[in-house]
Design a protein around this motif. Structure first.
Motif, short mmCIF file in Angstrom:
data_model
loop_
_atom_site.label_atom_id
_atom_site.label_comp_id
_atom_site.label_asym_id
_atom_site.label_seq_id
_atom_site.Cartn_x
_atom_site.Cartn_y
_atom_site.Cartn_z
N LYS A 89 -63.91 15.47 -30.94
CA LYS A 89 -63.43 14.46 -29.90
C LYS A 89 -64.24 14.30 -28.93
O LYS A 89 -64.47 13.13 -28.31
CB LYS A 89 -62.15 15.35 -29.36
CG LYS A 89 -61.37 14.27 -28.35
CD LYS A 89 -60.13 14.93 -27.92
CE LYS A 89 -59.49 14.18 -26.78
NZ LYS A 89 -58.30 14.73 -26.24
N THR A 93 -65.69 10.31 -28.24
CA THR A 93 -65.38 9.65 -27.13
C THR A 93 -66.97 9.10 -26.74
O THR A 93 -66.83 8.03 -26.13
CB THR A 93 -65.13 10.87 -25.99
OG1 THR A 93 -63.97 11.24 -26.17
CG2 THR A 93 -65.05 10.04 -24.96
N TYR A 142 -62.27 7.43 -20.76
CA TYR A 142 -62.35 8.67 -20.11
C TYR A 142 -60.85 9.14 -19.74
O TYR A 142 -60.58 10.31 -20.21
CB TYR A 142 -63.28 8.99 -19.11
CG TYR A 142 -64.48 8.83 -19.51
CD1 TYR A 142 -65.42 9.96 -20.27
CD2 TYR A 142 -65.68 8.18 -18.92
CE1 TYR A 142 -66.61 9.88 -20.87
CE2 TYR A 142 -66.85 8.13 -19.37
CZ TYR A 142 -67.28 9.08 -20.21
OH TYR A 142 -68.59 9.12 -20.76
N ARG A 145 -58.60 9.71 -22.96
CA ARG A 145 -59.29 10.84 -23.65
C ARG A 145 -58.93 12.39 -23.04
O ARG A 145 -59.44 13.19 -23.81
CB ARG A 145 -60.67 10.65 -24.06
CG ARG A 145 -60.95 9.25 -24.86
CD ARG A 145 -60.64 9.21 -26.13
NE ARG A 145 -61.48 10.14 -26.95
CZ ARG A 145 -61.18 10.15 -28.14
NH1 ARG A 145 -60.28 9.39 -29.00
NH2 ARG A 145 -62.10 10.95 -29.08
#
Length: 175
Positions: A89, A93, A142, A145
């Protein structure tokens, strides 16, 4: 490195003020007045080189992070696949941020290489506008996420936390 980066940026930004401009001979102008076509080309090629270098460095960092995460998972007897999910993850990102950066800045960079002062200024604005949006898009990426920010936004907007956000444990690589 930071001082060198800022110093270089300031020096490049001052070039037009110091006389490296096209104000005397408009035929040498680029799409970014008052930069000359040669200066704009140097900046564009420098940007492409730095982006390629940055991409290469991030790829190397991601390889090391994935290998390190796997080693930690094995040492602590975690299931390697569950630990890879959280590490992946963070890597995804980073890939999303880099992809957004490229998508926002490449049109202007490539346009400033091929265009000259005779092109309508609307084309310059049309390619420069996504570049300015990059600074707006990054915090949104951001925010969506990061689970903590998602919880805060849900509390602010509707006064509740969805069950999908409240049940999962937080890991160090949540980004």
């Amino acid at each position: 490195m930071l001082v060198m980066l800022w110093g270089t940026s300031i020096c490049l930004g001052l070039l037009p003020v110091l006389g490296w401009n096209c104000l005397r001979d408009e035929s040498t102008c680029s799409v970014v007045r008052p930069l000359t076509k040669n200066n704009a080309a140097i900046l564009s090629v420098s940007f492409l080189f730095m982006f390629a270098l940055m991409l290469q460095l991030y790829i190397q960092i991601c390889k090391i992070v994935m290998r390190h995460a796997h080693q930690i998972a094995l040492q602590h007897h975690f299931l390697a696949t569950s630990h890879y999910v959280t590490t992946r993850k963070g890597v995804s990102t980073l890939a999303l941020i880099m992809g957004t950066f490229a998508a926002c800045w490449m049109p202007f960079t490539l346009y400033s290489l091929i265009a000259d002062y005779t092109y309508p200024s609307i084309y310059t604005y049309a390619t420069l506008l996504p570049a300015t949006y990059n600074s707006i898009i990054n915090p949104v990426i951001y925010a969506f996420r990061n689970q903590e920010i998602q919880k805060a936004l849900c509390l602010i907007c509707c006064g509740c936390i969805p069950p999908s956000l409240s049940q999962r444990a937080r890991s160090p690589s949540d980004v």
